[in-house]
Design an enzyme around this catalytic site. Sequence first.
Site, PDB file in Angstrom:
ATOM      1  N   GLU A   1      -7.354  11.977 -25.870  1.00  0.00           N
ATOM      2  CA  GLU A   1      -7.195  12.874 -24.560  1.00  0.00           C
ATOM      3  C   GLU A   1      -7.391  14.293 -25.350  1.00  0.00           C
ATOM      4  OE1 GLU A   1      -7.343  13.440 -20.447  1.00  0.00           O
ATOM      5  OE2 GLU A   1      -7.743  11.833 -21.846  1.00  0.00           O
TER       6      GLU A   1
ATOM      7  N   GLU B   1     -12.940  22.472 -21.399  1.00  0.00           N
ATOM      8  CA  GLU B   1     -12.909  21.637 -22.839  1.00  0.00           C
ATOM      9  C   GLU B   1     -14.514  21.254 -23.304  1.00  0.00           C
ATOM     10  OE1 GLU B   1      -8.722  20.365 -21.238  1.00  0.00           O
ATOM     11  OE2 GLU B   1     -10.087  18.828 -21.492  1.00  0.00           O
TER      12      GLU B   1
ATOM     13  N   ASP C   1      -4.685  13.424 -17.176  1.00  0.00           N
ATOM     14  CA  ASP C   1      -3.950  12.523 -17.801  1.00  0.00           C
ATOM     15  C   ASP C   1      -4.037  10.975 -17.101  1.00  0.00           C
ATOM     16  OD1 ASP C   1      -3.251  14.048 -20.081  1.00  0.00           O
ATOM     17  OD2 ASP C   1      -1.844  15.008 -18.818  1.00  0.00           O
TER      18      ASP C   1
END
Length: 545
Positions: free
Chosen positions: A341, A371, A525
């Site tokens: 992650e 990201e 998450d």
Amino acid sequence: MLSFLLNFVYCSAGSCLLLARPLSVTVSKRLFFLCVSQVDSVEVMWRKAVLVAVLAFGMGYLYHTDPELPARVLNYVSKSLLQVQPSGGSEPRPQILEESIARAWQTLIIAPARRWGRVAVGVNACVDVVVSGVGLLQALALEPGSGRDHEVLHSKEDLKEAFVHYMGKGAAAERFFSDKQVFQRIARAAAEYPGAQLYVGGNAALIGQKLVSHPQLVVLLCGPVGPKLHELLDEQIVVPPESLQETDEYHLILEYKSGEQWGSSRAPQANRFILSHDVSNGEMSALEMFVASLEEFRPDLVVLSGLHMMEGMGRDLWENRLKEAVVAISDVRNDMPIHLELASMTDKDYMNRILQEVVPIVNSIGLNEQELLFLAQSGGGPHADLTSWNGIPNVGRVSDILMWILEQHGRADPESEADLTRIHFHTLAYHILATVDGHWGNQVAAVAAGARVASSQACGLQTVDITKVVLKAPLNFYSSFSEPRESLTVDPTRPVTAWRRGNVLFHLTPVLVCKQPLRTVGLGDAISAEGLLYSEIVPQAYWEI
């Protein structure tokens, strides 16, 4: 012939707008049935024909300067028509699309044939102090000003500038605060701020919390677990004695709401800015202990996070520590798939090292739009010239970058020695799962499950409430930003659209975006955890390694 003649995008009360390029037969027919042409006389018809011709030339010029125009116009028209009641009134439309998507998810989300039984997660864990970002900065006697990004925060002024910078973009970010004493004063102010709340924090701990909500799973968490975090964790999570420490690591979560304003900065969407002075997580001190525990725990799946925390510790530390991390990860048995992650970073050299050295030795990664773009910028990938996304990330561009990662740093080529075969991408409006053939199954359910949890958890609910969400995803998009590419459509009654590029299969589903999100931290998450829960790995992929 039909596809050339029917190149209009909107007709109402006898007026038409033309696109000066052929459209596919499917799109042309769809547009034909959306439009109504009203012609009262031959003279009126000729006047309109001349007007249409002029508009066609103008649209042709615009197409050459902006190839994405047809898809964007079609999206606009489709959504505009759906916003109006059949009677032509101005009342808000019923949430037909949202209801169809939410209902279809229930059918599509099915359990995999082979479920995980034991999952090990590590290695970043902390206590999150969640507080109003603007309120805390005001309590610190800071005045609004211009925004500016900082790789590392050294002062309250740096904090203010970085917060304003990301609040104006509506983007999530996480930064290390170098001055321990100043950070502790900020942390005390945050803890004392009215309405401040304490939660489980850290990607590994948050993923563990989400996974253990499924009772059939046994979850091991390795990371710096202090007394407060241990109290907050679900009692079903297994924490080895080596992970326990006397004090907690605290992260400050500065949240802001959609439309919230501070000075001249206005948030286009709800999000958060995270800061910490966290040495234990920053040095990934629990990594070797985590890897050593796998031999005894024997997990079916390993979830790793926390690499981003090393960035703030300085180049000398992360260069050496990253080498050690690569060795430790390489020691994990091949029959234990690894999901990595990712999180917010700013150092291109560091991100490129992760791309070159870590990404190829894991099987799956999860990341968001910031990201993904930063990976492309750091590694010289497609669309690296973009400074940031303009609104909702273009699906074609996202698809190009995902394909590049799997081709250059994954196993899209069967002859490659890389292990990466799965990428779970999530942004506010939609999610994409990209997988290499023969390695993963049940991905329709997995991508839908991730989107469903994003829709419900952001609103603080266990299920999706269609009165509290809105569809923002594009209904029509392209499989790539450049030719050759495929024109694709989202069907609300089966809201997972699939396409193939070589031996890589893509699955996209829209997200029903919470109108008034209660909490955004940990959403990524939860998305990755839920997607993993509904995924299954093909064992033969490991026998070949």
